[in-house]
Write a protein that holds these residues in place. Structure first.
Motif, PDB file in Angstrom:
ATOM      1  N   ASP A 284       0.861  -1.181   0.000  1.00  0.00           N
ATOM      2  CA  ASP A 284       0.000   0.000   0.000  1.00  0.00           C
ATOM      3  C   ASP A 284       0.901   1.237   0.000  1.00  0.00           C
ATOM      4  O   ASP A 284       1.608   1.496   0.978  1.00  0.00           O
ATOM      5  CB  ASP A 284      -0.906  -0.034   1.237  1.00  0.00           C
ATOM      6  N   VAL A 285       0.904   1.965  -1.109  1.00  0.00           N
ATOM      7  CA  VAL A 285       1.742   3.157  -1.254  1.00  0.00           C
ATOM      8  C   VAL A 285       0.862   4.400  -1.087  1.00  0.00           C
ATOM      9  O   VAL A 285      -0.262   4.438  -1.584  1.00  0.00           O
ATOM     10  CB  VAL A 285       2.436   3.164  -2.634  1.00  0.00           C
ATOM     11  N   PHE A 286       1.382   5.425  -0.391  1.00  0.00           N
ATOM     12  CA  PHE A 286       0.537   6.547   0.040  1.00  0.00           C
ATOM     13  C   PHE A 286      -0.622   5.960   0.848  1.00  0.00           C
ATOM     14  O   PHE A 286      -1.793   6.226   0.588  1.00  0.00           O
ATOM     15  CB  PHE A 286       0.005   7.352  -1.150  1.00  0.00           C
ATOM     16  N   SER A 287      -0.263   5.190   1.834  1.00  0.00           N
ATOM     17  CA  SER A 287      -1.250   4.387   2.567  1.00  0.00           C
ATOM     18  C   SER A 287      -2.150   5.216   3.460  1.00  0.00           C
ATOM     19  O   SER A 287      -3.240   4.777   3.819  1.00  0.00           O
ATOM     20  CB  SER A 287      -0.530   3.351   3.428  1.00  0.00           C
ATOM     21  N   GLY A 288      -1.683   6.427   3.849  1.00  0.00           N
ATOM     22  CA  GLY A 288      -2.440   7.182   4.824  1.00  0.00           C
ATOM     23  C   GLY A 288      -2.613   6.374   6.097  1.00  0.00           C
ATOM     24  O   GLY A 288      -1.763   5.539   6.449  1.00  0.00           O
ATOM     25  N   ALA A 289      -3.728   6.593   6.775  1.00  0.00           N
ATOM     26  CA  ALA A 289      -3.984   5.872   8.020  1.00  0.00           C
ATOM     27  C   ALA A 289      -4.273   4.396   7.795  1.00  0.00           C
ATOM     28  O   ALA A 289      -4.090   3.577   8.691  1.00  0.00           O
ATOM     29  CB  ALA A 289      -5.156   6.516   8.760  1.00  0.00           C
ATOM     30  N   GLY A 290      -4.747   4.046   6.570  1.00  0.00           N
ATOM     31  CA  GLY A 290      -4.987   2.636   6.286  1.00  0.00           C
ATOM     32  C   GLY A 290      -6.416   2.263   5.971  1.00  0.00           C
ATOM     33  O   GLY A 290      -6.794   1.099   6.107  1.00  0.00           O
ATOM     34  N   GLY A 291      -7.230   3.205   5.503  1.00  0.00           N
ATOM     35  CA  GLY A 291      -8.605   2.867   5.138  1.00  0.00           C
ATOM     36  C   GLY A 291      -8.682   1.876   3.987  1.00  0.00           C
ATOM     37  O   GLY A 291      -9.471   0.924   4.026  1.00  0.00           O
ATOM     38  N   PHE A 292      -7.848   2.081   2.962  1.00  0.00           N
ATOM     39  CA  PHE A 292      -7.804   1.162   1.826  1.00  0.00           C
ATOM     40  C   PHE A 292      -7.395  -0.228   2.311  1.00  0.00           C
ATOM     41  O   PHE A 292      -8.020  -1.242   1.988  1.00  0.00           O
ATOM     42  CB  PHE A 292      -6.793   1.690   0.805  1.00  0.00           C
ATOM     43  N   SER A 293      -6.355  -0.281   3.132  1.00  0.00           N
ATOM     44  CA  SER A 293      -5.882  -1.568   3.652  1.00  0.00           C
ATOM     45  C   SER A 293      -6.893  -2.213   4.583  1.00  0.00           C
ATOM     46  O   SER A 293      -6.997  -3.449   4.623  1.00  0.00           O
ATOM     47  CB  SER A 293      -4.554  -1.381   4.391  1.00  0.00           C
ATOM     48  N   LEU A 294      -7.644  -1.415   5.343  1.00  0.00           N
ATOM     49  CA  LEU A 294      -8.641  -1.996   6.241  1.00  0.00           C
ATOM     50  C   LEU A 294      -9.667  -2.800   5.440  1.00  0.00           C
ATOM     51  O   LEU A 294     -10.045  -3.909   5.847  1.00  0.00           O
ATOM     52  CB  LEU A 294      -9.338  -0.894   7.039  1.00  0.00           C
ATOM     53  N   GLY A 295     -10.100  -2.266   4.309  1.00  0.00           N
ATOM     54  CA  GLY A 295     -11.036  -3.007   3.479  1.00  0.00           C
ATOM     55  C   GLY A 295     -10.451  -4.309   2.973  1.00  0.00           C
ATOM     56  O   GLY A 295     -11.123  -5.348   2.951  1.00  0.00           O
ATOM     57  N   PHE A 296      -9.180  -4.289   2.567  1.00  0.00           N
ATOM     58  CA  PHE A 296      -8.526  -5.509   2.114  1.00  0.00           C
ATOM     59  C   PHE A 296      -8.397  -6.507   3.261  1.00  0.00           C
ATOM     60  O   PHE A 296      -8.602  -7.712   3.083  1.00  0.00           O
ATOM     61  CB  PHE A 296      -7.152  -5.174   1.522  1.00  0.00           C
ATOM     62  N   HIS A 297      -8.085  -6.015   4.456  1.00  0.00           N
ATOM     63  CA  HIS A 297      -7.982  -6.878   5.635  1.00  0.00           C
ATOM     64  C   HIS A 297      -9.336  -7.516   5.955  1.00  0.00           C
ATOM     65  O   HIS A 297      -9.427  -8.725   6.229  1.00  0.00           O
ATOM     66  CB  HIS A 297      -7.482  -6.058   6.823  1.00  0.00           C
ATOM     67  N   LEU A 298     -10.402  -6.716   5.897  1.00  0.00           N
ATOM     68  CA  LEU A 298     -11.729  -7.227   6.240  1.00  0.00           C
ATOM     69  C   LEU A 298     -12.230  -8.257   5.240  1.00  0.00           C
ATOM     70  O   LEU A 298     -13.087  -9.080   5.567  1.00  0.00           O
ATOM     71  CB  LEU A 298     -12.720  -6.064   6.340  1.00  0.00           C
ATOM     72  N   SER A 299     -11.693  -8.224   4.018  1.00  0.00           N
ATOM     73  CA  SER A 299     -12.105  -9.215   3.020  1.00  0.00           C
ATOM     74  C   SER A 299     -11.610 -10.611   3.373  1.00  0.00           C
ATOM     75  O   SER A 299     -12.141 -11.616   2.887  1.00  0.00           O
ATOM     76  CB  SER A 299     -11.583  -8.824   1.635  1.00  0.00           C
ATOM     77  N   GLY A 300     -10.566 -10.704   4.201  1.00  0.00           N
ATOM     78  CA  GLY A 300     -10.002 -11.990   4.589  1.00  0.00           C
ATOM     79  C   GLY A 300      -9.172 -12.678   3.521  1.00  0.00           C
ATOM     80  O   GLY A 300      -8.773 -13.829   3.690  1.00  0.00           O
ATOM     81  N   ARG A 301      -8.879 -11.980   2.424  1.00  0.00           N
ATOM     82  CA  ARG A 301      -8.189 -12.614   1.302  1.00  0.00           C
ATOM     83  C   ARG A 301      -6.804 -12.028   1.014  1.00  0.00           C
ATOM     84  O   ARG A 301      -6.139 -12.459   0.071  1.00  0.00           O
ATOM     85  CB  ARG A 301      -9.041 -12.489   0.037  1.00  0.00           C
ATOM     86  N   PHE A 302      -6.391 -11.035   1.804  1.00  0.00           N
ATOM     87  CA  PHE A 302      -5.151 -10.334   1.493  1.00  0.00           C
ATOM     88  C   PHE A 302      -4.292 -10.128   2.740  1.00  0.00           C
ATOM     89  O   PHE A 302      -4.806  -9.967   3.847  1.00  0.00           O
ATOM     90  CB  PHE A 302      -5.449  -8.966   0.860  1.00  0.00           C
ATOM     91  N   LYS A 303      -2.988 -10.111   2.501  1.00  0.00           N
ATOM     92  CA  LYS A 303      -2.011  -9.821   3.548  1.00  0.00           C
ATOM     93  C   LYS A 303      -1.157  -8.641   3.107  1.00  0.00           C
ATOM     94  O   LYS A 303      -0.601  -8.634   2.016  1.00  0.00           O
ATOM     95  CB  LYS A 303      -1.118 -11.036   3.801  1.00  0.00           C
ATOM     96  N   SER A 304      -1.061  -7.633   3.980  1.00  0.00           N
ATOM     97  CA  SER A 304      -0.278  -6.438   3.679  1.00  0.00           C
ATOM     98  C   SER A 304       1.189  -6.667   4.054  1.00  0.00           C
ATOM     99  O   SER A 304       1.499  -6.954   5.216  1.00  0.00           O
ATOM    100  CB  SER A 304      -0.837  -5.242   4.458  1.00  0.00           C
TER     101      SER A 304
END
Length: 323
Positions: free
Chosen positions: A9-29
């Protein structure tokens, strides 16, 4: 068991984009990069197993990037380069649209994001920004830049956050090498998001009551009806409202870094936690930094419900070998 895909995650900010990926259960950051220290600290607090780099992407050479995460480990690259050079809400954006990308130092960060995509050559990339990044020749310029790093097929996917359960309006373009068309999940309104919260100061992080306004502002605030704004400011193309009293029965206006909202039934500004709920953040997600920095991180994020819908769509495409 379905595979778990790895992303950065580039220009990740606080992590809203990553939170959605985490909640999907299919991705690891694997890696998150952001130059704003409170955002990097917030990301690390919420994703402790991710390598978080608090650096300017301009300084991350190919050698450094490979030392952090090897290209063959990465399935997906996501990111949100700054939108300020492109958005119509910025009265100081460059008049020439191409200068917003090639001359504005912040606009040039989009080119660095594309450079990083070219370094990792992921199966899928997704770049989020305001739709104005595609206007007046910018779309063709971006297509040229993506072709330069090896992606000849690029799609400009326009999505509305409210179609995916976010209780606020947000229209964004997600530029990717695949079509992104998640199934819509339905809408939620402001009161769906706020009704079960305890009073400010009780029970939840980032839920402290903001300072009360002056007596004069409080009187003006008290007179506001649902949907009315206490102040307006001049954007690049039109006057924009701020300090809007939210209508509990509608979706909220777009949450921006500069936006503040007034509670539907109380004469006060929303807490950071309440504003975060309008962007679909979970209550376990904590924000680090001063109050204004926290508001800004909320407003600059990709709404988590929308990010989750995108992540699910990408996972299915990866499962099917579409990319």
């Amino acid at each position: 068991m379905k595979p778990v895909y790895k992303y950065i995650d580039v220009f990740s900010g606080a992590g809203g984009f990553s939170l959605g990926f985490h909640l999907s259960g299919r991705f690891k950051s694997l890696l998150a990069v952001d130059s704003f220290k409170p955002a990097a600290e917030t990301y690390k607090a919420n994703f402790p197993h991710t390598l978080v780099v608090n650096e300017d992407v301009k300084d991350l050479t190919g050698e450094i990037l490979t030392g952090l995460v090897k290209p063959d480990e990465v399935d997906v690259v996501i990111g949100s380069p700054p939108c300020e050079p492109f958005t119509g809400a910025n009265p100081r954006r460059e008049k020439n649209p191409l200068d917003r990308l090639y001359s504005d130092p912040m606009g040039q960060l989009t080119l660095h994001f594309i450079r990083i995509i070219g370094h990792y050559r992921p199966r899928v990339f997704v770049m989020e920004n305001v739709p104005a990044i595609t206007e007046d020749g910018l779309r063709d310029a971006l297509l040229r830049e993506f072709r330069r790093v090896g992606y000849g097929e690029v799609y400009f996917n326009i999505l509305l956050a409210e179609d995916y359960g976010t209780p606020s309006h947000r229209k964004r373009v997600f530029i990717s090498n695949i079509r992104i068309e998640p199934e819509k999940t339905g809408r939620r309104v402001v009161w769906d998001a706020l009704r079960d919260l305890p009073p400010p100061g009780r029970g939840l992080p980032n839920h402290e009551r903001p300072p009360d306004p002056s007596w004069r502002k409080l009187k003006r605030m008290h007179r506001l009806r649902w949907g009315d704004a206490m102040i307006h400011y001049q954007g690049a193309e039109k006057t924009l409202p701020n300090m809007v009293r939210l209508n509990p029965n509608s979706i909220a206006p777009t949450v921006l870094g500069s936006s503040r909202f007034i509670h539907p039934f109380e004469d006060r500004l929303l807490t950071v936690r309440e504003q975060a709920r309008l962007m679909g953040f979970t209550d376990t997600f904590i924000f680090i930094g001063g109050r204004e920095e926290q508001y800004n991180m909320v407003g600059e994020a990709v709404p988590a419900p929308l990010a989750k819908a995108i992540a699910g769509h990408l996972a299915r495409a990866l499962d099917e070998g579409v990319v």
